[in-house]
Design a protein around this motif. Sequence first.
Motif, PDB file in Angstrom:
ATOM      1  N   LYS A 116      40.347  43.250  22.271  1.00 43.67           N
ATOM      2  CA  LYS A 116      41.389  42.680  23.036  1.00 43.67           C
ATOM      3  C   LYS A 116      42.124  43.870  23.718  1.00 43.67           C
ATOM      4  CE  LYS A 116      45.612  40.026  22.581  1.00 43.67           C
ATOM      5  NZ  LYS A 116      46.689  40.824  23.261  1.00 43.67           N
ATOM      6  N   ILE A 117      42.214  43.949  25.166  1.00 41.77           N
ATOM      7  CA  ILE A 117      43.112  45.037  25.712  1.00 41.77           C
ATOM      8  C   ILE A 117      44.666  44.501  25.590  1.00 41.77           C
ATOM      9  CG2 ILE A 117      43.455  45.581  28.045  1.00 41.77           C
ATOM     10  CD1 ILE A 117      40.368  45.197  28.739  1.00 41.77           C
ATOM     11  N   ASP A 118      45.495  45.346  25.387  1.00 41.94           N
ATOM     12  CA  ASP A 118      46.990  45.388  25.296  1.00 41.94           C
ATOM     13  C   ASP A 118      47.632  45.979  26.317  1.00 41.94           C
ATOM     14  OD1 ASP A 118      47.235  43.163  23.193  1.00 41.94           O
ATOM     15  OD2 ASP A 118      46.272  44.772  21.881  1.00 41.94           O
ATOM     16  N   ASN A 119      48.792  45.726  26.433  1.00 45.01           N
ATOM     17  CA  ASN A 119      49.735  46.691  27.279  1.00 45.01           C
ATOM     18  C   ASN A 119      50.512  47.927  26.230  1.00 45.01           C
ATOM     19  OD1 ASN A 119      49.556  44.758  29.369  1.00 45.01           O
ATOM     20  ND2 ASN A 119      51.276  43.740  28.095  1.00 45.01           N
ATOM     21  N   TYR A 120      51.001  48.842  27.317  1.00 40.54           N
ATOM     22  CA  TYR A 120      51.858  49.814  26.425  1.00 40.54           C
ATOM     23  C   TYR A 120      53.251  49.799  27.119  1.00 40.54           C
ATOM     24  CZ  TYR A 120      54.366  54.152  25.711  1.00 40.54           C
ATOM     25  OH  TYR A 120      55.120  55.169  25.296  1.00 40.54           O
ATOM     26  N   PRO A 121      54.165  49.811  26.451  1.00 36.97           N
ATOM     27  CA  PRO A 121      54.007  49.684  25.003  1.00 36.97           C
ATOM     28  C   PRO A 121      53.695  48.389  24.244  1.00 36.97           C
ATOM     29  CG  PRO A 121      56.498  50.068  25.663  1.00 36.97           C
ATOM     30  CD  PRO A 121      55.552  49.550  26.950  1.00 36.97           C
ATOM     31  N   THR A 122      53.139  48.609  22.992  1.00 39.45           N
ATOM     32  CA  THR A 122      52.631  47.340  22.488  1.00 39.45           C
ATOM     33  C   THR A 122      53.531  46.966  21.672  1.00 39.45           C
ATOM     34  OG1 THR A 122      51.759  48.740  20.590  1.00 39.45           O
ATOM     35  CG2 THR A 122      50.315  48.488  22.550  1.00 39.45           C
ATOM     36  N   SER A 123      53.258  45.418  21.057  1.00 36.38           N
ATOM     37  CA  SER A 123      54.062  44.712  20.174  1.00 36.38           C
ATOM     38  C   SER A 123      53.157  44.424  18.859  1.00 36.38           C
ATOM     39  CB  SER A 123      54.818  43.712  20.836  1.00 36.38           C
ATOM     40  OG  SER A 123      55.658  43.032  19.928  1.00 36.38           O
ATOM     41  N   PRO A 124      53.237  44.977  17.792  1.00 33.47           N
ATOM     42  CA  PRO A 124      54.069  45.942  17.318  1.00 33.47           C
ATOM     43  C   PRO A 124      53.814  47.284  17.994  1.00 33.47           C
ATOM     44  CG  PRO A 124      52.800  45.598  15.509  1.00 33.47           C
ATOM     45  CD  PRO A 124      52.174  44.514  16.722  1.00 33.47           C
ATOM     46  N   ASP A 125      54.407  48.106  17.589  1.00 37.99           N
ATOM     47  CA  ASP A 125      54.318  49.503  18.119  1.00 37.99           C
ATOM     48  C   ASP A 125      53.455  50.399  17.813  1.00 37.99           C
ATOM     49  OD1 ASP A 125      55.669  52.228  16.797  1.00 37.99           O
ATOM     50  OD2 ASP A 125      56.176  52.049  18.877  1.00 37.99           O
ATOM     51  N   LEU A 126      52.666  49.927  16.688  1.00 37.81           N
ATOM     52  CA  LEU A 126      51.359  50.787  16.205  1.00 37.81           C
ATOM     53  C   LEU A 126      51.650  52.002  15.640  1.00 37.81           C
ATOM     54  CD1 LEU A 126      48.625  49.487  18.649  1.00 37.81           C
ATOM     55  CD2 LEU A 126      49.444  48.384  16.531  1.00 37.81           C
ATOM     56  N   GLY A 127      52.849  52.214  15.183  1.00 39.17           N
ATOM     57  CA  GLY A 127      53.422  53.507  14.709  1.00 39.17           C
ATOM     58  C   GLY A 127      53.200  54.763  15.520  1.00 39.17           C
ATOM     59  N   THR A 128      53.725  54.529  17.009  1.00 35.98           N
ATOM     60  CA  THR A 128      53.275  55.459  17.993  1.00 35.98           C
ATOM     61  C   THR A 128      54.204  56.651  18.008  1.00 35.98           C
ATOM     62  OG1 THR A 128      54.744  54.012  19.446  1.00 35.98           O
ATOM     63  CG2 THR A 128      52.542  53.773  19.707  1.00 35.98           C
ATOM     64  N   ALA A 129      55.638  56.575  17.318  1.00 31.96           N
ATOM     65  CA  ALA A 129      56.403  57.455  17.059  1.00 31.96           C
ATOM     66  C   ALA A 129      55.809  58.835  16.271  1.00 31.96           C
ATOM     67  CB  ALA A 129      57.927  56.980  16.680  1.00 31.96           C
ATOM     68  N   GLU A 140      54.737  61.265  27.976  1.00 31.66           N
ATOM     69  CA  GLU A 140      54.070  62.622  28.857  1.00 31.66           C
ATOM     70  C   GLU A 140      52.906  62.297  29.409  1.00 31.66           C
ATOM     71  OE1 GLU A 140      56.642  65.986  26.160  1.00 31.66           O
ATOM     72  OE2 GLU A 140      54.127  65.722  26.245  1.00 31.66           O
ATOM     73  N   LYS A 141      52.110  61.393  29.054  1.00 37.79           N
ATOM     74  CA  LYS A 141      50.450  61.493  29.446  1.00 37.79           C
ATOM     75  C   LYS A 141      50.667  60.090  30.210  1.00 37.79           C
ATOM     76  CE  LYS A 141      48.727  65.285  27.703  1.00 37.79           C
ATOM     77  NZ  LYS A 141      48.219  66.058  28.635  1.00 37.79           N
ATOM     78  N   HIS A 142      51.755  59.513  30.413  1.00 37.20           N
ATOM     79  CA  HIS A 142      51.837  58.098  31.194  1.00 37.20           C
ATOM     80  C   HIS A 142      50.783  57.106  30.772  1.00 37.20           C
ATOM     81  CE1 HIS A 142      54.139  60.529  34.042  1.00 37.20           C
ATOM     82  NE2 HIS A 142      53.290  61.330  34.046  1.00 37.20           N
ATOM     83  N   ALA A 143      51.099  56.738  29.509  1.00 36.42           N
ATOM     84  CA  ALA A 143      50.218  55.710  28.724  1.00 36.42           C
ATOM     85  C   ALA A 143      50.474  54.510  29.480  1.00 36.42           C
ATOM     86  CB  ALA A 143      50.519  55.561  27.525  1.00 36.42           C
ATOM     87  N   CYS A 144      49.380  53.617  29.808  1.00 35.65           N
ATOM     88  CA  CYS A 144      49.758  52.222  30.652  1.00 35.65           C
ATOM     89  C   CYS A 144      49.198  51.070  29.857  1.00 35.65           C
ATOM     90  CB  CYS A 144      49.260  52.369  31.966  1.00 35.65           C
ATOM     91  SG  CYS A 144      47.315  52.731  31.888  1.00 35.65           S
ATOM     92  N   GLY A 145      48.659  51.614  28.758  1.00 34.99           N
ATOM     93  CA  GLY A 145      47.603  50.372  27.916  1.00 34.99           C
ATOM     94  C   GLY A 145      47.064  50.897  26.826  1.00 34.99           C
ATOM     95  N   SER A 146      46.388  49.949  25.910  1.00 35.49           N
ATOM     96  CA  SER A 146      45.694  50.038  24.629  1.00 35.49           C
ATOM     97  C   SER A 146      44.747  49.022  24.243  1.00 35.49           C
ATOM     98  CB  SER A 146      47.015  50.231  23.508  1.00 35.49           C
ATOM     99  OG  SER A 146      47.552  48.999  23.500  1.00 35.49           O
ATOM    100  N   PHE A 147      43.785  49.525  23.548  1.00 38.66           N
ATOM    101  CA  PHE A 147      42.869  48.834  22.662  1.00 38.66           C
ATOM    102  C   PHE A 147      42.722  49.264  21.378  1.00 38.66           C
ATOM    103  CE2 PHE A 147      40.362  51.617  25.343  1.00 38.66           C
ATOM    104  CZ  PHE A 147      39.579  52.146  24.430  1.00 38.66           C
ATOM    105  N   LEU A 148      42.578  48.501  20.365  1.00 38.77           N
ATOM    106  CA  LEU A 148      42.567  48.851  19.113  1.00 38.77           C
ATOM    107  C   LEU A 148      43.684  49.776  18.814  1.00 38.77           C
ATOM    108  CD1 LEU A 148      38.666  50.013  18.826  1.00 38.77           C
ATOM    109  CD2 LEU A 148      39.887  47.956  17.975  1.00 38.77           C
ATOM    110  N   ALA A 149      43.598  50.994  18.229  1.00 41.96           N
ATOM    111  CA  ALA A 149      44.710  51.898  18.104  1.00 41.96           C
ATOM    112  C   ALA A 149      44.655  52.920  19.225  1.00 41.96           C
ATOM    113  CB  ALA A 149      44.700  52.522  16.677  1.00 41.96           C
ATOM    114  N   TYR A 150      43.867  52.883  20.207  1.00 46.47           N
ATOM    115  CA  TYR A 150      43.772  53.960  21.300  1.00 46.47           C
ATOM    116  C   TYR A 150      44.956  53.654  22.464  1.00 46.47           C
ATOM    117  CZ  TYR A 150      39.486  55.564  19.115  1.00 46.47           C
ATOM    118  OH  TYR A 150      38.452  56.239  18.152  1.00 46.47           O
TER     119      TYR A 150
END
Length: 317
Positions: free
Chosen positions: A214-227, A236-246
């Motif tokens: 499943k392809i997801d947005n960034y920020p994700t909901s829930p946050d996946l422990g990003t902090a 800084e790297k301009h994240a725009c999306g996520s899949f799994l925990a990547y």
Amino acid sequence: MEIKQEKAERLVQIAKMYYEENLTQSEIAKEIGVSRALICRLLNEAKKYGIVTIQIHSPEEDYSLLKNQIRNRFKIDDVFIVNAPLGQKITDERISESFSDVLLNLLPSCSNIGCSWGKIIHEALESLASKKIDFQLSANASVFPLAGNMITTGYSIDAQKIVQTFSLCFNATPNFLYAPAFLESPMELDLYHKTENYKNIAQCWKNIDLAIIKIDNYPTSPDLGTAARYKVLLKEKHACGSFLAYYYNLQGEIIRSDFDYSIQIPIEYLASCKKVIGICSSNVMPKSLLGAMNTGLFTHIIASQDLLESVLDLKRI
């Protein structure tokens, strides 16, 4: 084909009454004072002389053009397009149905299947299970999660649950990952990598034939422990999306962190997988899908027509 001016004007008049004013042939005949049979003949003549032309608009033809554009620009094997202009719920239902069809097409050639988390994936599998489809994988087929367990309260369906549902639906051998998706230190990660459970799952990942993600947005909901995992790196790297925990940026670059101790399939194993299905629910943003396709990992995409058209618009900028 030539036609006299007077006759042409009459045919135009009748054609407008029938096609623009929506009058019936009987109503036109009564108003003009002729028979309905004559009106039928005159309408056919209007087509014959090119005064009236009929154009059939097929959504499939539009999809063919859109499919080819996506395939050519992103080097993707196939694109499955859902036309769902009636809101989020209908869109997700149709995406779920499309995923079911795609799965039944691709599964016969697959023995090792990996699944990510995602409510839309689970609902599609439950729907297939309820239909009691006459379909089974090969005797040695296995299914396994692509990441560890999500413990976040209220999060949509866990990958382990999807593995269980998949195995019941297709009579595949389930393989479970007895670890959280995120560990707290490199020491914990190293210790878990030495367990038999991880070694078994890692072997599954290495031999994977089909990945369902499943392809997801960034920020994700829930946050996946990003902090804890990324600090400020994603911004800084301009994240725009996520899949799994990547996480990835618009150019498709996977964002790496020295503090990321997640348990999930390594990117290099995913890159060697022959079939990787990317599923986009109705809430996925164009940038999230564009970045995902730019990773070069996905071979098959399931998304709405509107989303794919928006991705092409972004690609042109």
